[in-house]
Write a protein that holds these residues in place. Structure first.
Motif, PDB file in Angstrom:
ATOM      1  N   THR A  18      18.208 -11.295  40.071  1.00 31.47           N
ATOM      2  CA  THR A  18      19.241 -10.263  40.091  1.00 31.47           C
ATOM      3  C   THR A  18      20.614 -10.849  40.431  1.00 31.47           C
ATOM      4  O   THR A  18      20.728 -11.696  41.308  1.00 31.47           O
ATOM      5  CB  THR A  18      18.883  -9.188  41.143  1.00 31.47           C
ATOM      6  OG1 THR A  18      17.605  -8.652  40.821  1.00 31.47           O
ATOM      7  CG2 THR A  18      19.900  -8.077  41.182  1.00 31.47           C
ATOM      8  N   ILE A  20      24.414  -9.857  41.790  1.00 30.66           N
ATOM      9  CA  ILE A  20      25.113  -8.835  42.567  1.00 30.66           C
ATOM     10  C   ILE A  20      26.609  -9.153  42.607  1.00 30.66           C
ATOM     11  O   ILE A  20      27.003 -10.297  42.843  1.00 30.66           O
ATOM     12  CB  ILE A  20      24.602  -8.791  44.032  1.00 30.66           C
ATOM     13  CG1 ILE A  20      23.087  -8.651  44.091  1.00 30.66           C
ATOM     14  CG2 ILE A  20      25.310  -7.701  44.833  1.00 30.66           C
ATOM     15  CD1 ILE A  20      22.539  -7.365  43.583  1.00 30.66           C
ATOM     16  N   ILE A  30      27.155  -4.084  43.822  1.00 29.42           N
ATOM     17  CA  ILE A  30      26.674  -3.511  42.577  1.00 29.42           C
ATOM     18  C   ILE A  30      25.839  -4.552  41.853  1.00 29.42           C
ATOM     19  O   ILE A  30      26.255  -5.706  41.736  1.00 29.42           O
ATOM     20  CB  ILE A  30      27.852  -3.109  41.651  1.00 29.42           C
ATOM     21  CG1 ILE A  30      28.799  -2.146  42.355  1.00 29.42           C
ATOM     22  CG2 ILE A  30      27.353  -2.505  40.338  1.00 29.42           C
ATOM     23  CD1 ILE A  30      30.106  -2.738  42.686  1.00 29.42           C
ATOM     24  N   GLN A  31      24.683  -4.154  41.347  1.00 28.59           N
ATOM     25  CA  GLN A  31      23.889  -5.057  40.519  1.00 28.59           C
ATOM     26  C   GLN A  31      24.549  -5.115  39.148  1.00 28.59           C
ATOM     27  O   GLN A  31      24.700  -4.100  38.482  1.00 28.59           O
ATOM     28  CB  GLN A  31      22.452  -4.569  40.376  1.00 28.59           C
ATOM     29  CG  GLN A  31      21.647  -5.488  39.478  1.00 28.59           C
ATOM     30  CD  GLN A  31      20.212  -5.037  39.277  1.00 28.59           C
ATOM     31  OE1 GLN A  31      19.696  -4.212  40.017  1.00 28.59           O
ATOM     32  NE2 GLN A  31      19.590  -5.579  38.265  1.00 28.59           N
ATOM     33  N   LYS A  68      29.257   0.473  36.853  1.00 32.91           N
ATOM     34  CA  LYS A  68      27.874   0.913  36.658  1.00 32.91           C
ATOM     35  C   LYS A  68      26.903  -0.197  37.019  1.00 32.91           C
ATOM     36  O   LYS A  68      27.165  -1.360  36.772  1.00 32.91           O
ATOM     37  CB  LYS A  68      27.628   1.265  35.188  1.00 32.91           C
ATOM     38  CG  LYS A  68      28.259   2.527  34.730  1.00 32.91           C
ATOM     39  CD  LYS A  68      27.837   2.760  33.286  1.00 32.91           C
ATOM     40  CE  LYS A  68      28.417   4.030  32.741  1.00 32.91           C
ATOM     41  NZ  LYS A  68      28.034   4.214  31.330  1.00 32.91           N
ATOM     42  N   GLU A  69      25.760   0.198  37.567  1.00 36.29           N
ATOM     43  CA  GLU A  69      24.674  -0.744  37.841  1.00 36.29           C
ATOM     44  C   GLU A  69      24.079  -1.194  36.511  1.00 36.29           C
ATOM     45  O   GLU A  69      23.864  -0.368  35.611  1.00 36.29           O
ATOM     46  CB  GLU A  69      23.581  -0.073  38.675  1.00 36.29           C
ATOM     47  CG  GLU A  69      24.026   0.322  40.064  1.00 36.29           C
ATOM     48  CD  GLU A  69      23.766  -0.752  41.103  1.00 36.29           C
ATOM     49  OE1 GLU A  69      22.846  -1.567  40.918  1.00 36.29           O
ATOM     50  OE2 GLU A  69      24.489  -0.765  42.109  1.00 36.29           O
ATOM     51  N   TYR A  70      23.781  -2.477  36.397  1.00 35.81           N
ATOM     52  CA  TYR A  70      23.201  -3.019  35.175  1.00 35.81           C
ATOM     53  C   TYR A  70      21.810  -2.441  34.917  1.00 35.81           C
ATOM     54  O   TYR A  70      21.017  -2.265  35.842  1.00 35.81           O
ATOM     55  CB  TYR A  70      23.096  -4.545  35.273  1.00 35.81           C
ATOM     56  CG  TYR A  70      22.368  -5.130  34.099  1.00 35.81           C
ATOM     57  CD1 TYR A  70      23.035  -5.334  32.899  1.00 35.81           C
ATOM     58  CD2 TYR A  70      21.017  -5.420  34.173  1.00 35.81           C
ATOM     59  CE1 TYR A  70      22.356  -5.835  31.799  1.00 35.81           C
ATOM     60  CE2 TYR A  70      20.340  -5.919  33.078  1.00 35.81           C
ATOM     61  CZ  TYR A  70      21.013  -6.125  31.895  1.00 35.81           C
ATOM     62  OH  TYR A  70      20.346  -6.601  30.807  1.00 35.81           O
TER      63      TYR A  70
END
Length: 127
Positions: A18, A20, A30-31, A68-70
């Motif tokens: 992941t 970040i 946020i990812q 937005k989060e991925y």
């Protein structure tokens, strides 16, 4: 935590597969990516308008609201992807040439240029 890139306002790091993004001022996290086999590296553009991450393919993430989060298999104006779906490509290195162009080298030594401002990622090979 593995630091991938840092600029005046942002920190980009990975935890396993992941990626970040941390906004320094607010400490918001946020990812912004997820990579099979872990990300190799990331670069933040000099003008801090985007971040590019690589590993198995490339994710270009625009550093703007709404952050937005991925998510996999989603088309959005927040990020673009290359070499991650039908045709997986392992990326060895990546470099911002200027604020609208990124160059990266594939596992086979192929140099590719991406124009960041285009609606779709357009690539051209450099040999």
């Amino acid at each position: 935590m593995n630091l991938l890139a840092e600029s005046k306002h942002y920190i980009v790091y990975s935890e396993y597969e992941t990626v970040i993004l941390q906004i320094k001022e607010s400490q918001r996290k946020i990812q912004i990516g997820d990579f099979y086999g872990d990300p190799q590296m990331a670069v933040i553009s000099e003008d801090e308008t985007f971040c590019v991450m690589c590993g198995c393919g490339v994710i270009l993430y625009y550093l703007r609201e709404p952050f937005k989060e991925y998510e996999y298999h989603i088309q959005t104006e927040q990020w673009k992807e290359w070499g991650r779906n039908e045709k997986e490509i392992w990326i060895e290195s990546i470099e911002c040439i200027h604020n609208k162009t990124v160059e990266f080298v594939t596992e086979y030594g192929q140099n590719i240029i991406i124009n960041v401002g285009d609606d779709k990622i357009k690539e051209r090979e450099i040999f």
